[in-house]
Design a protein around this motif. Structure first.
Motif, PDB file in Angstrom:
ATOM      1  N   GLY A  49      -0.766  19.918  -1.368  1.00 21.06           N
ATOM      2  CA  GLY A  49       0.406  19.402  -2.483  1.00 21.06           C
ATOM      3  C   GLY A  49       0.671  17.904  -2.499  1.00 21.06           C
ATOM      4  O   GLY A  49       1.468  17.422  -3.487  1.00 21.06           O
ATOM      5  N   LEU A  50      -0.135  17.102  -1.740  1.00 23.90           N
ATOM      6  CA  LEU A  50       0.060  15.617  -1.895  1.00 23.90           C
ATOM      7  C   LEU A  50      -0.945  15.460  -3.311  1.00 23.90           C
ATOM      8  O   LEU A  50      -2.073  15.906  -3.502  1.00 23.90           O
ATOM      9  N   SER A  51      -0.482  14.216  -3.712  1.00 29.32           N
ATOM     10  CA  SER A  51      -1.355  13.985  -4.851  1.00 29.32           C
ATOM     11  C   SER A  51      -2.687  12.970  -4.552  1.00 29.32           C
ATOM     12  O   SER A  51      -2.620  12.663  -3.373  1.00 29.32           O
ATOM     13  N   VAL A  52      -3.777  12.999  -5.558  1.00 29.14           N
ATOM     14  CA  VAL A  52      -4.805  12.160  -5.119  1.00 29.14           C
ATOM     15  C   VAL A  52      -4.382  10.922  -4.657  1.00 29.14           C
ATOM     16  O   VAL A  52      -4.968  10.019  -3.900  1.00 29.14           O
ATOM     17  N   GLU A  53      -3.332   9.997  -5.411  1.00 20.91           N
ATOM     18  CA  GLU A  53      -3.025   8.865  -5.007  1.00 20.91           C
ATOM     19  C   GLU A  53      -2.547   8.606  -3.614  1.00 20.91           C
ATOM     20  O   GLU A  53      -2.628   7.832  -2.949  1.00 20.91           O
ATOM     21  N   GLN A  54      -1.629   9.782  -3.301  1.00 27.94           N
ATOM     22  CA  GLN A  54      -0.978   9.529  -1.805  1.00 27.94           C
ATOM     23  C   GLN A  54      -2.345   9.756  -0.987  1.00 27.94           C
ATOM     24  O   GLN A  54      -1.990   9.239  -0.037  1.00 27.94           O
ATOM     25  N   LEU A  55      -3.104  10.535  -1.157  1.00 25.61           N
ATOM     26  CA  LEU A  55      -4.277  10.713  -0.279  1.00 25.61           C
ATOM     27  C   LEU A  55      -5.170   9.427   0.015  1.00 25.61           C
ATOM     28  O   LEU A  55      -5.532   9.056   0.798  1.00 25.61           O
ATOM     29  N   GLN A  56      -5.328   8.788  -1.217  1.00 25.62           N
ATOM     30  CA  GLN A  56      -5.881   7.485  -1.237  1.00 25.62           C
ATOM     31  C   GLN A  56      -5.175   6.488  -0.344  1.00 25.62           C
ATOM     32  O   GLN A  56      -5.580   5.817   0.196  1.00 25.62           O
ATOM     33  N   GLN A  57      -3.689   6.493  -0.404  1.00 28.24           N
ATOM     34  CA  GLN A  57      -2.983   5.656   0.506  1.00 28.24           C
ATOM     35  C   GLN A  57      -2.942   5.889   1.739  1.00 28.24           C
ATOM     36  O   GLN A  57      -3.302   5.177   2.839  1.00 28.24           O
ATOM     37  N   LEU A  58      -3.222   7.323   2.233  1.00 26.15           N
ATOM     38  CA  LEU A  58      -3.231   7.633   3.549  1.00 26.15           C
ATOM     39  C   LEU A  58      -4.733   7.139   4.050  1.00 26.15           C
ATOM     40  O   LEU A  58      -4.855   6.683   5.193  1.00 26.15           O
ATOM     41  N   GLU A  59      -5.760   7.188   3.204  1.00 26.59           N
ATOM     42  CA  GLU A  59      -7.102   7.059   3.640  1.00 26.59           C
ATOM     43  C   GLU A  59      -6.738   5.198   4.006  1.00 26.59           C
ATOM     44  O   GLU A  59      -7.514   4.854   5.166  1.00 26.59           O
ATOM     45  N   ILE A  60      -6.400   4.580   3.058  1.00 27.73           N
ATOM     46  CA  ILE A  60      -6.193   3.057   3.312  1.00 27.73           C
ATOM     47  C   ILE A  60      -5.347   2.959   4.672  1.00 27.73           C
ATOM     48  O   ILE A  60      -5.807   2.100   5.716  1.00 27.73           O
ATOM     49  N   SER A  61      -4.396   3.541   4.944  1.00 27.14           N
ATOM     50  CA  SER A  61      -3.416   3.416   5.977  1.00 27.14           C
ATOM     51  C   SER A  61      -4.258   3.786   7.158  1.00 27.14           C
ATOM     52  O   SER A  61      -4.280   3.139   8.108  1.00 27.14           O
ATOM     53  N   GLU A  62      -4.906   4.927   7.202  1.00 27.21           N
ATOM     54  CA  GLU A  62      -5.633   5.327   8.345  1.00 27.21           C
ATOM     55  C   GLU A  62      -6.742   4.458   8.568  1.00 27.21           C
ATOM     56  O   GLU A  62      -6.947   3.874  10.078  1.00 27.21           O
ATOM     57  N   THR A  63      -7.453   3.653   7.590  1.00 26.79           N
ATOM     58  CA  THR A  63      -8.522   2.801   7.941  1.00 26.79           C
ATOM     59  C   THR A  63      -7.999   1.513   8.532  1.00 26.79           C
ATOM     60  O   THR A  63      -8.560   0.888   9.566  1.00 26.79           O
ATOM     61  N   ASP A  64      -6.495   1.145   8.065  1.00 29.52           N
ATOM     62  CA  ASP A  64      -6.136  -0.296   8.808  1.00 29.52           C
ATOM     63  C   ASP A  64      -5.713   0.123  10.218  1.00 29.52           C
ATOM     64  O   ASP A  64      -5.920  -0.757  10.963  1.00 29.52           O
ATOM     65  N   GLU A  65      -4.981   1.340  10.252  1.00 35.86           N
ATOM     66  CA  GLU A  65      -4.816   1.520  11.740  1.00 35.86           C
ATOM     67  C   GLU A  65      -5.906   1.620  12.721  1.00 35.86           C
ATOM     68  O   GLU A  65      -5.727   1.317  13.926  1.00 35.86           O
ATOM     69  N   SER A  66      -6.993   2.186  12.287  1.00 37.31           N
ATOM     70  CA  SER A  66      -8.201   2.212  12.934  1.00 37.31           C
ATOM     71  C   SER A  66      -8.931   0.784  13.368  1.00 37.31           C
ATOM     72  O   SER A  66      -9.482   0.872  14.417  1.00 37.31           O
ATOM     73  N   GLN A  67      -8.626  -0.097  12.610  1.00 39.74           N
ATOM     74  CA  GLN A  67      -8.987  -1.447  12.658  1.00 39.74           C
ATOM     75  C   GLN A  67      -8.141  -2.090  13.556  1.00 39.74           C
ATOM     76  O   GLN A  67      -8.722  -3.325  14.151  1.00 39.74           O
ATOM     77  N   ASP A  68      -6.971  -1.714  14.004  1.00 42.03           N
ATOM     78  CA  ASP A  68      -6.158  -2.530  14.671  1.00 42.03           C
ATOM     79  C   ASP A  68      -6.413  -2.295  16.294  1.00 42.03           C
ATOM     80  O   ASP A  68      -6.999  -1.478  16.890  1.00 42.03           O
TER      81      ASP A  68
END
Length: 68
Positions: A49-68
């Protein structure tokens, strides 16, 4: 007596908000895991039920968190 009714209403509202936030967080975690497993954004969107845009944001957030 009125104070305890108001206090209880605030407690109940806080619990409801907490539950809703917890459910949303769970949906987001599942979505991230599905994306990591290679499922398409469109399918994850349909299932969660999440939008594609929300999923893209989650992917960006996940990438940022894994780089920390």
């Amino acid at each position: 007596m009125q104070e305890s009714v108001t206090y209880q209403a605030l407690i109940d509202e806080g619990r409801a908000i907490g539950r809703a936030e917890g459910i949303q967080e769970g949906i987001q975690r599942v979505a991230v895991n599905l994306l990591k497993e290679g499922m398409s954004r469109e399918m994850v969107s349909k299932l969660t039920g999440l939008s594609v845009e929300q999923l893209q944001q989650l992917e960006i957030s996940e990438t940022d968190e894994s780089q920390d």
